[in-house]
Write a protein that holds these residues in place. Sequence first.
Motif, PDB file in Angstrom:
ATOM      1  N   UNK A  96       0.852  -1.191   0.000  1.00 25.12           N
ATOM      2  CA  UNK A  96       0.000   0.000   0.000  1.00 25.12           C
ATOM      3  C   UNK A  96       0.886   1.238   0.000  1.00 25.12           C
ATOM      4  N   UNK A  97       0.646   2.132  -0.953  1.00 25.31           N
ATOM      5  CA  UNK A  97       1.372   3.393  -1.055  1.00 25.31           C
ATOM      6  C   UNK A  97       0.482   4.474  -0.469  1.00 25.31           C
ATOM      7  N   UNK A  98       0.998   5.215   0.494  1.00 23.80           N
ATOM      8  CA  UNK A  98       0.210   6.280   1.104  1.00 23.80           C
ATOM      9  C   UNK A  98       1.011   7.569   1.113  1.00 23.80           C
ATOM     10  N   UNK A  99       0.392   8.612   0.565  1.00 24.57           N
ATOM     11  CA  UNK A  99       0.986   9.950   0.599  1.00 24.57           C
ATOM     12  C   UNK A  99       0.345  10.719   1.744  1.00 24.57           C
ATOM     13  N   UNK A 100       1.182  11.423   2.500  1.00 25.26           N
ATOM     14  CA  UNK A 100       0.658  12.232   3.597  1.00 25.26           C
ATOM     15  C   UNK A 100       1.267  13.628   3.504  1.00 25.26           C
ATOM     16  N   UNK A 101       0.749  14.522   4.317  1.00 25.99           N
ATOM     17  CA  UNK A 101       1.227  15.911   4.330  1.00 25.99           C
ATOM     18  C   UNK A 101       1.218  16.512   2.929  1.00 25.99           C
ATOM     19  N   UNK A 102       0.156  16.240   2.173  1.00 30.65           N
ATOM     20  CA  UNK A 102       0.086  16.724   0.790  1.00 30.65           C
ATOM     21  C   UNK A 102      -0.110  18.243   0.763  1.00 30.65           C
ATOM     22  N   UNK A 103       0.650  18.878  -0.094  1.00 31.63           N
ATOM     23  CA  UNK A 103       0.539  20.307  -0.329  1.00 31.63           C
ATOM     24  C   UNK A 103       0.764  20.558  -1.809  1.00 31.63           C
ATOM     25  N   UNK A 104       0.759  21.799  -2.206  1.00 33.12           N
ATOM     26  CA  UNK A 104       0.994  22.087  -3.610  1.00 33.12           C
ATOM     27  C   UNK A 104       0.966  23.560  -3.916  1.00 33.12           C
ATOM     28  N   UNK A 105       1.284  23.862  -5.168  1.00 37.44           N
ATOM     29  CA  UNK A 105       1.183  25.231  -5.634  1.00 37.44           C
ATOM     30  C   UNK A 105      -0.295  25.598  -5.690  1.00 37.44           C
ATOM     31  N   UNK A 106      -0.592  26.880  -5.823  1.00 40.38           N
ATOM     32  CA  UNK A 106      -1.993  27.312  -5.810  1.00 40.38           C
ATOM     33  C   UNK A 106      -2.316  28.194  -7.002  1.00 40.38           C
ATOM     34  N   UNK A 107      -2.010  27.688  -8.191  1.00 40.95           N
ATOM     35  CA  UNK A 107      -2.357  28.415  -9.405  1.00 40.95           C
ATOM     36  C   UNK A 107      -3.850  28.260  -9.660  1.00 40.95           C
ATOM     37  N   UNK A 126      -5.393   8.142   0.221  1.00 41.74           N
ATOM     38  CA  UNK A 126      -6.288   7.059   0.641  1.00 41.74           C
ATOM     39  C   UNK A 126      -5.590   5.703   0.703  1.00 41.74           C
ATOM     40  N   UNK A 127      -4.346   5.617   0.247  1.00 46.66           N
ATOM     41  CA  UNK A 127      -3.606   4.365   0.352  1.00 46.66           C
ATOM     42  C   UNK A 127      -3.927   3.346  -0.718  1.00 46.66           C
ATOM     43  N   UNK A 128      -3.703   3.693  -1.995  1.00 45.85           N
ATOM     44  CA  UNK A 128      -3.955   2.703  -3.045  1.00 45.85           C
ATOM     45  C   UNK A 128      -2.950   1.553  -2.992  1.00 45.85           C
ATOM     46  N   UNK A 129      -3.390   0.392  -3.481  1.00 44.14           N
ATOM     47  CA  UNK A 129      -2.483  -0.742  -3.638  1.00 44.14           C
ATOM     48  C   UNK A 129      -1.507  -0.376  -4.750  1.00 44.14           C
ATOM     49  N   UNK A 130      -0.237  -0.680  -4.553  1.00 47.43           N
ATOM     50  CA  UNK A 130       0.795  -0.334  -5.527  1.00 47.43           C
ATOM     51  C   UNK A 130       1.541  -1.588  -5.953  1.00 47.43           C
ATOM     52  N   UNK A 137       4.125   1.000 -13.026  1.00 49.25           N
ATOM     53  CA  UNK A 137       3.586   1.139 -11.674  1.00 49.25           C
ATOM     54  C   UNK A 137       2.066   1.211 -11.800  1.00 49.25           C
ATOM     55  N   UNK A 138       1.368   0.331 -11.080  1.00 44.59           N
ATOM     56  CA  UNK A 138      -0.091   0.334 -11.100  1.00 44.59           C
ATOM     57  C   UNK A 138      -0.600   0.622  -9.700  1.00 44.59           C
ATOM     58  N   UNK A 139      -1.458   1.632  -9.607  1.00 42.71           N
ATOM     59  CA  UNK A 139      -2.093   2.017  -8.346  1.00 42.71           C
ATOM     60  C   UNK A 139      -3.583   1.739  -8.461  1.00 42.71           C
ATOM     61  N   UNK A 140      -4.165   1.101  -7.437  1.00 39.50           N
ATOM     62  CA  UNK A 140      -5.596   0.812  -7.501  1.00 39.50           C
ATOM     63  C   UNK A 140      -6.234   0.957  -6.122  1.00 39.50           C
ATOM     64  N   UNK A 141      -7.448   1.515  -6.155  1.00 36.54           N
ATOM     65  CA  UNK A 141      -8.197   1.725  -4.901  1.00 36.54           C
ATOM     66  C   UNK A 141      -9.648   2.042  -5.269  1.00 36.54           C
ATOM     67  N   UNK A 142     -10.584   1.352  -4.626  1.00 35.08           N
ATOM     68  CA  UNK A 142     -12.010   1.637  -4.773  1.00 35.08           C
ATOM     69  C   UNK A 142     -12.462   1.735  -6.228  1.00 35.08           C
TER      70      UNK A 142
END
Length: 176
Positions: A96-107, A126-130, A137-142
């Motif tokens: 399971x691959x999980x990204x946290x503390x997500x941020x970004x530019x605000x264009x 949300x923690x997709x299967x990787x 690379x294949x990511x899947x969730x719901x």
Amino acid sequence: MTPRPIGMRLTLLAATALLAVTLAGCGDEEPTTMADDAPAALSRDDLDGRAFSSVRVDGHQLVGDTRVRLGFSGEEVRAEAGCNHLFGTVAIDGGTLTASNMGGTEMGCPNGLHDQDSWLAAFLSAGPEAVLVDDTLTLSKDGVVIELVELDLPDAPTGDPDEPRSDDDGSVVSSG
């Protein structure tokens, strides 16, 4: 019924005994399952320094002429879905691959691109299967599946960025 020679009976008896011993020895082995053929568990090291771009997205309609792009560097994940540049911390546990503390530019993003950025950030959080097989690379969730292929990245420039650089004939191309 005609009697068979003793040698033939002995040969059949020996062959039967050999077959029985061989089959009995097979019972000592562990059964082979699909899991035995499964790829090794994915780790952050498998993705470090690599970048991927989507070639297929099922279960979610992307805005026309956009792709999902992901890049990995150590604990950092970078993502793009058509407008803003997203970034966060990535963890991989049990496939399971999980990204946290997500941020970004605000264009300001027209035509639903801002919503697409938000969707991608939520999907990664949300923690997709990787699953990584070779350069895919294949990511899947719901019900959503994102298939990404590795991009060829140019080598990082070397040397002092403040020193003038030149091409093969020695003429100065740029400085800094």
